[in-house]
Design a protein around this motif. Structure first.
Motif, short mmCIF file in Angstrom:
data_model
loop_
_atom_site.label_atom_id
_atom_site.label_comp_id
_atom_site.label_asym_id
_atom_site.label_seq_id
_atom_site.Cartn_x
_atom_site.Cartn_y
_atom_site.Cartn_z
N ALA A 1 0.82 -1.21 0.00
CA ALA A 1 0.00 0.00 0.00
C ALA A 1 0.86 1.27 0.00
N LEU A 2 2.18 1.10 0.06
CA LEU A 2 3.07 2.26 0.02
C LEU A 2 3.39 2.64 -1.42
N SER A 3 3.51 3.93 -1.64
CA SER A 3 3.95 4.47 -2.93
C SER A 3 5.11 5.41 -2.67
N VAL A 4 6.15 5.34 -3.52
CA VAL A 4 7.34 6.16 -3.33
C VAL A 4 7.49 7.15 -4.48
N GLU A 5 7.68 8.41 -4.13
CA GLU A 5 8.06 9.43 -5.11
C GLU A 5 9.58 9.59 -4.99
N LEU A 6 10.31 9.26 -6.05
CA LEU A 6 11.76 9.29 -6.01
C LEU A 6 12.27 10.61 -6.59
N TYR A 7 12.83 11.44 -5.73
CA TYR A 7 13.41 12.72 -6.14
C TYR A 7 14.90 12.50 -6.38
N VAL A 8 15.32 12.56 -7.64
CA VAL A 8 16.69 12.21 -8.01
C VAL A 8 17.49 13.48 -8.31
N SER A 9 18.48 13.75 -7.48
CA SER A 9 19.33 14.91 -7.69
C SER A 9 20.58 14.76 -6.83
N ASN A 10 21.71 15.26 -7.34
CA ASN A 10 22.93 15.28 -6.54
C ASN A 10 22.97 16.47 -5.59
N LYS A 11 21.98 17.35 -5.70
CA LYS A 11 21.86 18.46 -4.78
C LYS A 11 20.91 18.06 -3.65
N PRO A 12 21.25 18.37 -2.40
CA PRO A 12 20.40 17.95 -1.29
C PRO A 12 19.04 18.63 -1.31
N ALA A 13 18.01 17.84 -1.09
CA ALA A 13 16.65 18.39 -1.00
C ALA A 13 16.46 19.05 0.36
N ASP A 14 15.49 19.93 0.46
CA ASP A 14 15.23 20.69 1.68
C ASP A 14 14.27 19.90 2.57
N LEU A 15 14.83 19.21 3.55
CA LEU A 15 14.02 18.44 4.48
C LEU A 15 13.25 19.32 5.45
N LEU A 16 13.84 20.45 5.83
CA LEU A 16 13.17 21.35 6.78
C LEU A 16 11.88 21.90 6.19
N ALA A 17 11.91 22.20 4.88
CA ALA A 17 10.71 22.70 4.20
C ALA A 17 9.82 21.57 3.73
N GLN A 18 10.22 20.32 4.05
CA GLN A 18 9.48 19.11 3.68
C GLN A 18 9.31 19.00 2.16
N GLU A 19 10.38 19.40 1.45
CA GLU A 19 10.43 19.15 0.01
C GLU A 19 10.39 17.64 -0.24
N VAL A 20 11.00 16.88 0.67
CA VAL A 20 10.94 15.42 0.66
C VAL A 20 10.70 14.97 2.09
N ASP A 21 10.32 13.70 2.23
CA ASP A 21 10.08 13.14 3.57
C ASP A 21 11.34 12.51 4.15
N ILE A 22 12.11 11.85 3.29
CA ILE A 22 13.32 11.14 3.70
C ILE A 22 14.41 11.41 2.67
N ALA A 23 15.65 11.48 3.13
CA ALA A 23 16.77 11.66 2.21
C ALA A 23 17.89 10.70 2.56
#
Length: 305
Positions: free
Chosen positions: A123-145
């Motif tokens: 029942a889980l679905s994953v959105e994979l954000y692929v980049s060599n630049k770190p995503a903004d976890l504080l702004a919740q751009e992603v859930d996990i990095a």
């Protein structure tokens, strides 16, 4: 100024900013170009300000528009986080989790981990954000990095899963044709695949093989998966993550006594999300799967429980 500003109009504004034209923004939003034009016009009327100037090269944001970019992006991230939160009931391991990984991790490491995750939690679905630049976890751009550096913000929770060693690899075909270097100095007479403009990669390459200047690389690219693919094709020797190279029967490790450097690897999430069931399930699964991957105890297919 109007007291009500439509979110659709703000989404259109951000899409035009990031895409650079009405037509590209329309494709991104899945609406017609006249619709986007109308939304922008309505937003300018509501704000009583001009947001874009028209030119032959497209739309140029005005000073007023540039001041609104970061608030618009923050709202977009919050909206995306809102939607992900609504995809699963509280306490249920279901819904969408957005995961940030580097290019190499996305291509070479994470897919089998996600396959075993889905077998355990369909029942889980994953959105994979692929980049060599770190995503903004504080702004919740992603859930996990997945990161190769330790987070410094207090609001983030991180688990170090180990250090991934880097070493030299070449294909069996290349070695059969060109032989096996016996020392670092021997690399000067071989075809080496290295970085193009990445300062971090250049520093690693220089420390690993100081006798080999970048202009003598047989191929240069900052895309790590491209270098790995070229190595598999027999184009030359490159530096890659040892667990990736050792699990590939077509590759052989060269100068195995040399560890070029090691990548400390962390699984990171915002402290406000760590207790959410779907986030916790993915976080814990990645911690165990990466530990197996680094130890070489499997092919990064940890079985989630």
């Amino acid at each position: 100024m109007s007291t009500f500003v439509s979110w659709d109009h703000q989404r259109a504004f951000l899409a035009v900013i990031e895409e650079g034209s009405l037509s590209s923004a329309a494709r991104r939003l899945g609406v017609s170009q006249p619709t986007v034009r109308g939304w922008i016009a309505a937003l300018e009327e509501a704000l009583d300000t001009k947001l874009f100037s028209r030119s032959v090269t497209g739309l140029t944001p005005t000073e007023s528009a540039r001041a609104l970019i970061e608030p618009a992006r923050a709202m977009s991230l919050a909206s995306d986080s809102f939607v992900r939160a609504a995809t699963g009931a509280p306490g249920e391991i279901a819904g969408t989790v957005r995961l940030s990984v580097s290019e190499t991790m996305a291509v070479e490491v994470v897919p089998p981990m996600l396959a075993s995750l889905r077998r355990a939690h369909p029942a889980l679905s994953v959105e994979l954000y692929v980049s060599n630049k770190p995503a903004d976890l504080l702004a919740q751009e992603v859930d996990i990095a997945v990161r190769t550096f330790a987070p410094t913000q207090d609001a983030l929770i991180a688990r170090k899963v180990g250090s991934i060693p880097l070493g030299f690899f070449a294909s069996a075909d290349y070695i059969a044709r060109r032989g096996r270097p016996g020392s670092l100095a021997d690399l000067a007479s071989h075809d080496v695949l290295g970085p193009d403009r990445s300062l971090v990669d250049m520093k690693i390459g220089k420390s690993a093989a100081p006798e080999l200047p970048p202009m003598r690389y047989a191929m240069r690219t900052d895309c790590h998966p491209a270098r790995i693919a070229a190595t598999r094709a027999g184009l030359g020797i490159t530096i890659m993550q040892v667990p990736i190279g050792e699990r590939d029967p077509g590759l052989q490790r060269l100068l195995p006594e040399i560890v070029v450097t090691s990548l400390d690897t962390w699984i990171v999430a915002h402290e406000d999300l760590r207790s959410v069931a779907r986030i916790a399930a993915v976080f814990d699964h990645l911690v165990a799967a990466f530990a197996d991957f680094i130890k070489g105890d499997g092919k990064s297919t940890h079985s989630a429980k």
